[in-house]
Design a protein around this motif. Structure first.
Motif, PDB file in Angstrom:
ATOM      1  N   VAL A  37      42.424  39.903  36.723  1.00  0.00           N
ATOM      2  CA  VAL A  37      43.040  39.723  35.407  1.00  0.00           C
ATOM      3  C   VAL A  37      42.542  38.405  34.810  1.00  0.00           C
ATOM      4  N   ILE A  38      41.819  38.481  33.715  1.00  0.00           N
ATOM      5  CA  ILE A  38      41.228  37.288  33.097  1.00  0.00           C
ATOM      6  C   ILE A  38      41.413  37.370  31.578  1.00  0.00           C
ATOM      7  N   GLY A  39      41.002  36.311  30.908  1.00  0.00           N
ATOM      8  CA  GLY A  39      40.953  36.294  29.455  1.00  0.00           C
ATOM      9  C   GLY A  39      42.324  36.388  28.814  1.00  0.00           C
ATOM     10  N   GLN A  40      42.386  37.120  27.695  1.00  0.00           N
ATOM     11  CA  GLN A  40      43.631  37.223  26.945  1.00  0.00           C
ATOM     12  C   GLN A  40      44.698  37.973  27.743  1.00  0.00           C
ATOM     13  N   ASP A  41      44.283  38.957  28.532  1.00  0.00           N
ATOM     14  CA  ASP A  41      45.267  39.671  29.358  1.00  0.00           C
ATOM     15  C   ASP A  41      45.932  38.728  30.343  1.00  0.00           C
ATOM     16  N   ARG A  42      45.185  37.778  30.908  1.00  0.00           N
ATOM     17  CA  ARG A  42      45.780  36.812  31.834  1.00  0.00           C
ATOM     18  C   ARG A  42      46.770  35.909  31.082  1.00  0.00           C
ATOM     19  N   ALA A  43      46.397  35.506  29.869  1.00  0.00           N
ATOM     20  CA  ALA A  43      47.308  34.664  29.087  1.00  0.00           C
ATOM     21  C   ALA A  43      48.600  35.410  28.767  1.00  0.00           C
ATOM     22  N   VAL A  44      48.490  36.692  28.398  1.00  0.00           N
ATOM     23  CA  VAL A  44      49.682  37.485  28.101  1.00  0.00           C
ATOM     24  C   VAL A  44      50.508  37.691  29.372  1.00  0.00           C
ATOM     25  N   ILE A  75      52.402  40.491  41.120  1.00  0.00           N
ATOM     26  CA  ILE A  75      52.055  39.082  41.334  1.00  0.00           C
ATOM     27  C   ILE A  75      50.541  38.938  41.426  1.00  0.00           C
ATOM     28  N   LEU A  76      49.997  37.944  40.758  1.00  0.00           N
ATOM     29  CA  LEU A  76      48.559  37.664  40.837  1.00  0.00           C
ATOM     30  C   LEU A  76      48.305  36.655  41.948  1.00  0.00           C
ATOM     31  N   GLN A  81      43.951  38.582  41.293  1.00  0.00           N
ATOM     32  CA  GLN A  81      44.051  40.016  41.558  1.00  0.00           C
ATOM     33  C   GLN A  81      45.513  40.420  41.724  1.00  0.00           C
ATOM     34  N   THR A  82      45.845  41.624  41.277  1.00  0.00           N
ATOM     35  CA  THR A  82      47.217  42.103  41.354  1.00  0.00           C
ATOM     36  C   THR A  82      47.587  42.421  42.799  1.00  0.00           C
ATOM     37  N   THR A  83      48.790  41.999  43.202  1.00  0.00           N
ATOM     38  CA  THR A  83      49.233  42.123  44.588  1.00  0.00           C
ATOM     39  C   THR A  83      50.721  42.438  44.612  1.00  0.00           C
ATOM     40  N   HIS A  84      51.147  43.220  45.609  1.00  0.00           N
ATOM     41  CA  HIS A  84      52.566  43.488  45.784  1.00  0.00           C
ATOM     42  C   HIS A  84      53.279  42.203  46.224  1.00  0.00           C
ATOM     43  N   PRO A  85      54.486  41.969  45.732  1.00  0.00           N
ATOM     44  CA  PRO A  85      55.181  40.706  46.053  1.00  0.00           C
ATOM     45  C   PRO A  85      55.369  40.456  47.538  1.00  0.00           C
ATOM     46  N   ARG A 106      43.297  35.766  49.132  1.00  0.00           N
ATOM     47  CA  ARG A 106      43.745  37.048  48.582  1.00  0.00           C
ATOM     48  C   ARG A 106      45.222  37.287  48.847  1.00  0.00           C
ATOM     49  N   ALA A 107      45.786  36.579  49.814  1.00  0.00           N
ATOM     50  CA  ALA A 107      47.196  36.767  50.159  1.00  0.00           C
ATOM     51  C   ALA A 107      48.045  35.568  49.763  1.00  0.00           C
ATOM     52  N   LEU A 108      47.524  34.713  48.880  1.00  0.00           N
ATOM     53  CA  LEU A 108      48.266  33.541  48.429  1.00  0.00           C
ATOM     54  C   LEU A 108      48.385  33.550  46.916  1.00  0.00           C
TER      55      LEU A 108
END
Length: 619
Positions: A37-44, A75-76, A81-85, A106-108
């Motif tokens: 998730v980068i750019g404007q999507d990350r900001a949103v 959770i990023l 990267q999207t990750t389960h909490p 990747r797990a932090l």
């Protein structure tokens, strides 16, 4: 237009539910495509996470909203990267993270401090409470370092003053640890960190250490030489083990505060603290019967429970005005609060409610977990090696995660034995010509309705079925059409080897159009997919590929080559100097340890190759 907007539900600003819905839309799209998730999507995303946190604090989020966030990869991680909490840890300790280098990234996750309570509510545990550091190896003679232990004990009151704002439980733990402390040193000290992430236990590579505190044996283990510079390592080792709930930056600040006081006399250190405005502790701090209201072991204040003596049973009292479900929920919260640190207490409850609304993508695939780096560390020389803990049993994956794991799944078919490529491709497709004709016509209508000019190829055209051109831009689409009579769900559509090769060669100009419900004109739907071949990120081979395993029988004579060490029933152990083939017979010149050099013909009944250790002491 304000009255109209108000009537149709236009809002001045997003509310709590809107923040969670938008956040779930973003992570749903990026999770399915395995993208960062980068750019404007990350900001949103960041704005929505802060908004959801604020809405939760104002009790604007419902239990269902929280459940959806818990069950989604909401959770990023540090890489975005999207990750389960429950499969990511909050990086609150650089000390623990440093053992793993970047292997644990990747797990932090690293949310801003104001978000920590909210992400913990979603199920994100802290790295410091999930990690464990253990002694892996010591070498050399053991020497007692009584001066180190005595100096720490002398400054116990000084340390207690510095910790005046910490819970009584923490100060009591440090006081007890220092009272029984024994310090020893070795020539070499190695430690190893491990952490539980989701259902896996990950082990870091062993690392050399100047100091390690064995919390179970109350032993401070130091690496020689032991000088004044050892104090920073000693304090870090003690504080990290005794206060795992403290963030890593707080431990570093505490170490920096204590380190200068170790070089002063006790009286000078007390004067220094008094000048800085740090008070002496009251006598009641040493009273073991005093209850600490900040302790996690206490129940919620006013929860309806009264203190009971050990060995008695709590009365089953239901708080007035609560439903049975609310009472059960409060009981579950108390059970989680009573669990020791390190046990998984952040798992979301399984509450019956509506299914997830996102990730409705056909197919299922397994997610890739963190690699298992566990192993049994071994010491060499005169050292002592200590295992770092047992591996936890792997749990089955939760159903809500299986829903999110439904990826853009593709599969392959193996060419049947004895068939040529063209024959295999035709037998694999075997599509109904009537369905294909209807599907082609639907695609042509779809293209014309969007201002493009489609031209159908012959039915036997090998690479694609339709060329569609945009008359304004001249852009061409090379379209392969696949039709299915019913719903396009678990039954996939296939590309031949040539079609897939064309999809790679044409890139963004190649399109796969899947037409579903071909036999039902009222519900017929066209699904255009651009460049399907370039969207493939990996080719997976499951257990069915056992049928394609090549049958290679081992030849026991092959290991008998020049340089190999062999044993002979008559001549003993020797090493092959030369080997030559005379027909199918191997004739070897072998230098035996006790009988000198002899010419021997290979006889597998009385000879065998001896396995030797390599340079790393592994056979």
């Amino acid at each position: 237009f304000k009255p109209l907007f108000t009537a149709i539900g236009v809002k001045n600003a997003p509310d709590g539910r809107d923040f969670s819905d938008i956040l779930l839309d973003i992570v749903g799209e990026y999770f399915e495509q395995s993208k960062t998730v980068i750019g404007q999507d990350r900001a949103v995303y960041d704005i929505c996470l802060v908004g959801a946190c604020s809405a939760d604090a104002q009790e604007q989020l419902s239990l269902n909203d929280l459940r959806r966030l818990r069950e989604a990869p909401s959770i990023l991680n540090i890489k975005g990267q999207t990750t389960h909490p429950d499969e990511v840890l909050q990086q609150d300790s650089e000390w623990h993270a440093g053992f793993f280098g970047g292997e644990l990234d990747r797990a932090l996750c690293k949310p801003s401090p104001e978000l920590w309570p909210f992400v913990a509510k979603l199920g994100v545990r802290r790295l410091s409470e999930s990690a464990r550091v253990a002694l892996e190896f010591v070498d050399g003679p053991e020497s007692e370092e009584t001066s180190i232990a005595d100096k720490l004990m002398e400054r116990l009151d000084i340390l207690a003053r510095l910790l005046h704002d910490k819970p009584t439980v923490v100060r009591s733990k440090i006081r007890n640890a220092f009272g029984d402390l024994k310090a020893v040193s070795y020539a070499v000290v190695r430690i190893q960190a491990s952490v539980h992430v989701g259902n896996d236990e990950v082990h870091a590579p062993p690392a050399s250490a100047q100091a390690f505190y064995d919390i179970e044996k109350h032993r401070l283990i130091l690496a020689r030489p032991v000088g004044d510079r050892i104090w920073s390592h000693v304090l870090n080792a003690l504080f990290h083990q005794l206060m795992p709930e403290e963030p890593g930056n707080e431990i570093s600040k505490l170490t920096l505060s204590v380190r200068p006081l170790m070089g002063m006399s006790v009286e000078e250190a007390h004067r220094e603290l008094t000048d800085a405005g740090i008070p002496y502790l009251d006598e009641e701090s040493s009273n073991e019967n005093t209850q600490d209201l900040t302790s996690r072991d206490l129940n919620d204040v006013g929860d309806g429970w009264s203190p009971v003596e050990a060995g008695t049973t709590r009365p089953a009292v239901e708080p007035v005005g609560e439903s049975q479900a609310e009472t059960e929920g409060r009981s579950a919260e108390r059970e989680r609060a009573a669990r020791p640190a390190g046990e998984s207490g952040g798992q979301p409850q399984d509450t019956p409610s509506e299914p997830l609304e996102l990730a409705d993508v056909p197919g299922e695939a397994s997610r890739t977990s963190l690699p298992d780096q566990s192993g049994s560390p071994t010491g060499r020389g005169d050292g002592v090696s200590t295992p770092t803990g047992d591996r936890r049993a792997r749990k089955p994956r939760a159903k809500h995660k299986e829903q999110w794991d439904r990826r853009l799944l593709s599969y392959v078919r193996k060419k049947p034995d004895g068939q040529g490529e063209d024959e295999a491709d035709s037998s694999a497709s075997e599509h109904n010509l009537g369905i294909e004709a209807v599907a082609r016509a639907a695609v042509c209508r779809h293209e014309r309705s969007r201002g493009r000019l489609p031209e159908q190829m012959a039915q036997t055209h090998p690479g694609y079925d339709i060329i569609s051109m945009n008359p304004l831009t001249g852009e061409e689409r090379f379209i392969e059409v696949k039709g299915v009579s019913g719903e396009w769900n678990k039954t996939g559509v296939g590309l031949s080897r040539l079609q897939f090769s064309n999809a790679q060669d044409y890139g963004d100009s190649f399109w796969l159009y899947v037409v579903e419900f071909v036999s039902d004109p009222q519900h017929i739907r066209v699904h255009p997919i651009q460049s399907p071949a370039t969207q493939v990120t990996s080719f997976m081979f499951d257990g069915n590929w056992r049928d394609a395993v090549a049958d290679e029988s081992a030849d026991p004579a092959l290991p008998f080559i020049a340089g190999a060490k062999v044993t002979h029933q008559q001549w003993g152990v020797g090493r092959i100097v030369t080997m030559e083939l005379r027909g199918s017979t191997r004739v070897m010149s072998i230098n035996f340890e006790k009988h000198g050099r002899r010419t021997v013909t290979l006889n597998l009944q009385i000879m065998s190759v001896v396995e030797e250790d390599d340079d790393n002491d592994r056979s």
